[in-house]
Design an enzyme around this catalytic site. Structure first.
Site, short mmCIF file in Angstrom:
data_model
loop_
_atom_site.label_atom_id
_atom_site.label_comp_id
_atom_site.label_asym_id
_atom_site.label_seq_id
_atom_site.Cartn_x
_atom_site.Cartn_y
_atom_site.Cartn_z
N LYS A 1 0.83 -1.21 0.00
CA LYS A 1 0.00 0.00 0.00
C LYS A 1 0.87 1.26 0.00
O LYS A 1 0.65 2.20 -0.77
CB LYS A 1 -0.90 -0.03 1.24
CG LYS A 1 -1.64 1.25 1.50
CD LYS A 1 -2.73 1.46 0.51
CE LYS A 1 -3.26 2.87 0.57
NZ LYS A 1 -4.45 3.06 -0.22
N CYS B 1 -4.26 10.57 1.13
CA CYS B 1 -3.49 9.35 0.89
C CYS B 1 -2.08 9.66 0.41
O CYS B 1 -1.11 9.45 1.13
CB CYS B 1 -4.21 8.51 -0.15
SG CYS B 1 -5.93 8.26 0.25
N1 SAJ Z 1 -2.14 14.75 -8.92
C1 SAJ Z 1 -1.27 15.54 -9.66
N2 SAJ Z 1 -0.84 15.05 -10.87
C2 SAJ Z 1 -1.25 13.83 -11.35
C3 SAJ Z 1 -2.10 13.04 -10.58
C4 SAJ Z 1 -2.53 13.53 -9.36
O1 SAJ Z 1 -0.88 16.64 -9.27
O2 SAJ Z 1 -0.83 13.46 -12.46
C5 SAJ Z 1 -2.60 15.24 -7.60
C6 SAJ Z 1 -4.13 15.37 -7.51
O3 SAJ Z 1 -4.56 16.60 -8.02
C7 SAJ Z 1 -4.35 15.23 -6.03
C8 SAJ Z 1 -3.27 14.24 -5.61
O4 SAJ Z 1 -2.30 14.26 -6.64
O5 SAJ Z 1 -4.15 16.45 -5.34
C9 SAJ Z 1 -3.72 12.83 -5.38
O6 SAJ Z 1 -4.73 12.45 -6.33
P1 SAJ Z 1 -4.78 11.00 -7.03
O7 SAJ Z 1 -5.94 10.98 -7.94
O8 SAJ Z 1 -3.46 10.68 -7.62
O9 SAJ Z 1 -4.93 9.98 -5.83
P2 SAJ Z 1 -5.92 9.85 -4.57
O10 SAJ Z 1 -5.18 10.41 -3.39
O11 SAJ Z 1 -7.27 10.36 -4.83
O12 SAJ Z 1 -6.01 8.24 -4.45
C10 SAJ Z 1 -4.81 7.50 -4.30
C11 SAJ Z 1 -4.82 6.33 -5.29
N3 SAJ Z 1 -3.51 5.68 -5.33
C12 SAJ Z 1 -2.84 5.47 -6.49
O13 SAJ Z 1 -3.28 5.83 -7.55
C13 SAJ Z 1 -1.53 4.77 -6.38
C14 SAJ Z 1 -5.90 5.33 -4.89
O14 SAJ Z 1 -5.84 4.16 -5.71
C15 SAJ Z 1 -5.71 4.92 -3.43
O15 SAJ Z 1 -6.72 4.00 -3.02
C16 SAJ Z 1 -5.82 6.17 -2.57
O16 SAJ Z 1 -4.74 7.05 -2.97
C17 SAJ Z 1 -5.69 5.78 -1.12
O17 SAJ Z 1 -6.74 5.69 -0.46
O18 SAJ Z 1 -4.59 5.49 -0.65
#
Ligand code: SAJ
Length: 430
Positions: free
Chosen positions: A212, A266
């Site tokens: 995780k 997360c």
């Molecule tokens: N973000 C960026 N650039 C990107 C992708 C995301 O700046 O290319 C930013 C987003 O705007 C946001 C943050 O990162 O602020 C996180 O967003 P996210 O969509 O990447 O992830 P979370 O936090 O919503 O969900 C993550 C996911 N983990 C992965 O993709 C490895 C999800 O599968 C997990 O279940 C979740 O964390 C968790 O609960 O741990």
């Protein structure tokens, strides 16, 4: 015989998980210590915005398979899905990293102790530092006098679902079950097989905890490099978005999107669990966290570049959530940027279509784009909510200045230039 599941913590993960079990043949007791959550759920009202959740919770409660309460009750299975935030201590020279607050996991484990019986299976789902299941939860549960692996069973199974598509991903994603022994892992596999259609993989509890943390850390480090590329592109006068799209044509390259920072409960939290657990061997992870955490300040600097002295300037902030189309504001970089601008003396008006439940900034939150844009010097796009993609010049005609800073590469630059706006996009500020 129908089995009972007691789910402790009815948040973004616990509530959907409880509903899944309730609609798949189990009798479920949902426990949350927040009385407001219990009273609204008892009236059938879901306190979280997540597509499909209200329907499945209503079905579970009306069907008599889900009951909510504020105290743990005896069950065959216990699932701990409480938050593991970090402590909000400031980072300093003596304490250079953020530390996990495990108090909710400890409290949930302690609450199970009086109800633990022979044959029970306890599963920790909360994201936790390595060895939490074996070194923190197991001794607490064994204070009952029962022995883990003999009298009761214990496993770690991380949730890995993406807010916005939790219900689908709970069913379709692969699921890791890490047991403190093989029997615990097998029992966990049989339990989740009730609704998981993805592959269920058995391993050890500590491996599952690491899996995780590795997933979210991998994403954090990759977003950090995208953010650093955007700063390099500013330095060298190129468009990072064009460069990334070309680089991503390479079959083994997949650069993520730069942005105003990394938020949510997360990805902006979990890598710290590894840094705290082993600070001497996590330099890269620590640096990536610092890069992403400094991105809001970088955005403030971009605003300064466009407006000069910030004192008294009127700014329209579009978006406050941590990412598009969610009503989750935890660790949101948009929120941090807004707070920084207010502290610097700007008058900030905010519009976020998901902010109805947001507590705070009441004087700054407006009911529409039009209202938030009235009289402002700069439009600052912080979250790429779907509805902002169809923003029109008509909606912001009340602005005093015609300046836009898009931190998400969400608006069509050529279109807005044609409409007479000076528009800068993070990563292509020339
Ligand atoms: N973000 C960026 N650039 C990107 C992708 C995301 O700046 O290319 C930013 C987003 O705007 C946001 C943050 O990162 O602020 C996180 O967003 P996210 O969509 O990447 O992830 P979370 O936090 O919503 O969900 C993550 C996911 N983990 C992965 O993709 C490895 C999800 O599968 C997990 O279940 C979740 O964390 C968790 O609960 O741990």
């Amino acid at each position: 015989m129908i089995k009972n599941v007691c789910v402790i913590g009815l948040g973004y993960i616990g509530l959907p998980t409880a509903s899944m079990f309730a609609t798949n043949g189990f009798q479920v007791i949902g426990v949350d210590k927040n009385e407001n959550v219990i009273s609204s759920l008892s009236r059938g009202m879901v306190h979280i915005h997540e597509p499909g959740l209200q329907e499945i919770v209503t079905r579970s409660i009306n069907g008599g398979n889900l009951r909510v309460t504020s105290h743990v009750e005896p069950a065959d299975f216990f699932i701990i899905a409480v938050p593991t935030p970090f402590k909000h201590d400031q980072i300093s020279e003596d304490s250079p990293y953020k530390k996990a607050d495990m108090s909710f996991v400890v409290a949930a484990s302690e609450a199970i102790v009086p109800h633990l019986r022979k044959g029970n299976l306890v599963i920790l789902e909360s994201t936790s530092p390595p060895r939490t299941t074996t070194d923190l939860v197991k001794p607490i549960l064994e204070s009952s006098g029962l022995k883990a692996g003999t009298d009761f069973f214990l496993a770690y199974s991380p949730e890995r679902v993406l807010p916005g598509q939790i219900l689908r991903e709970l069913i379709e994603n692969s699921r890791v079950i890490g047991g403190i022994d093989q029997r615990s892992a097998e029992m966990g596999r049989d339990l989740y097989a009730a609704f998981v259609k993805g592959e269920i993989i058995q391993t050890t509890a500590t491996t599952a905890e690491m899996v995780k943390l590795m997933e979210n850390t991998y994403r954090d480090v990759n977003i950090a490099i995208a953010n650093e590329f955007s700063r390099l592109s500013d330095r060298f006068g190129i468009d990072v978005w064009e460069a990334i799209s070309i680089a991503n044509l390479h079959p083994r390259v997949k650069i993520l999107n730069p942005g105003p920072g990394v938020g949510g409960h997360c990805i902006s939290v979990d890598p710290w669990f590894l840094v705290e657990a082993a600070p001497d061997i996590t330099r890269l992870i620590h640096t990536a966290r610092n890069v992403n955490d400094s991105q809001p300040e970088f955005v403030v600097q971009l605003v300064r570049n466009m407006l000069g002295d910030l004192k008294g300037r009127k700014i329209t902030a579009l978006g406050l959530a941590y990412k598009p189309d969610v009503d989750d504001f935890r660790e949101s970089p948009a929120l941090e940027i807004v707070e920084k601008l207010i502290a610097l003396g700007c008058e900030v008006n905010i519009f976020d279509p998901y902010a109805a439940t947001f507590q705070g900034l009441k004087d700054h939150l407006k009911n529409s784009v039009e209202e938030a844009a009235y009289d402002s010097d700069l439009l600052l796009l912080l979250v790429d909510h779907t509805e902002f993609r169809s923003l029109t010049p008509q909606a912001i005609k009340g602005m005093q200045g015609k300046k836009i800073l898009d931190t998400r590469h969400c608006l069509d630059q050529a279109f807005w230039q044609k409409a007479g706006f000076e528009i800068s996009v993070l990563g292509s500020v020339k």
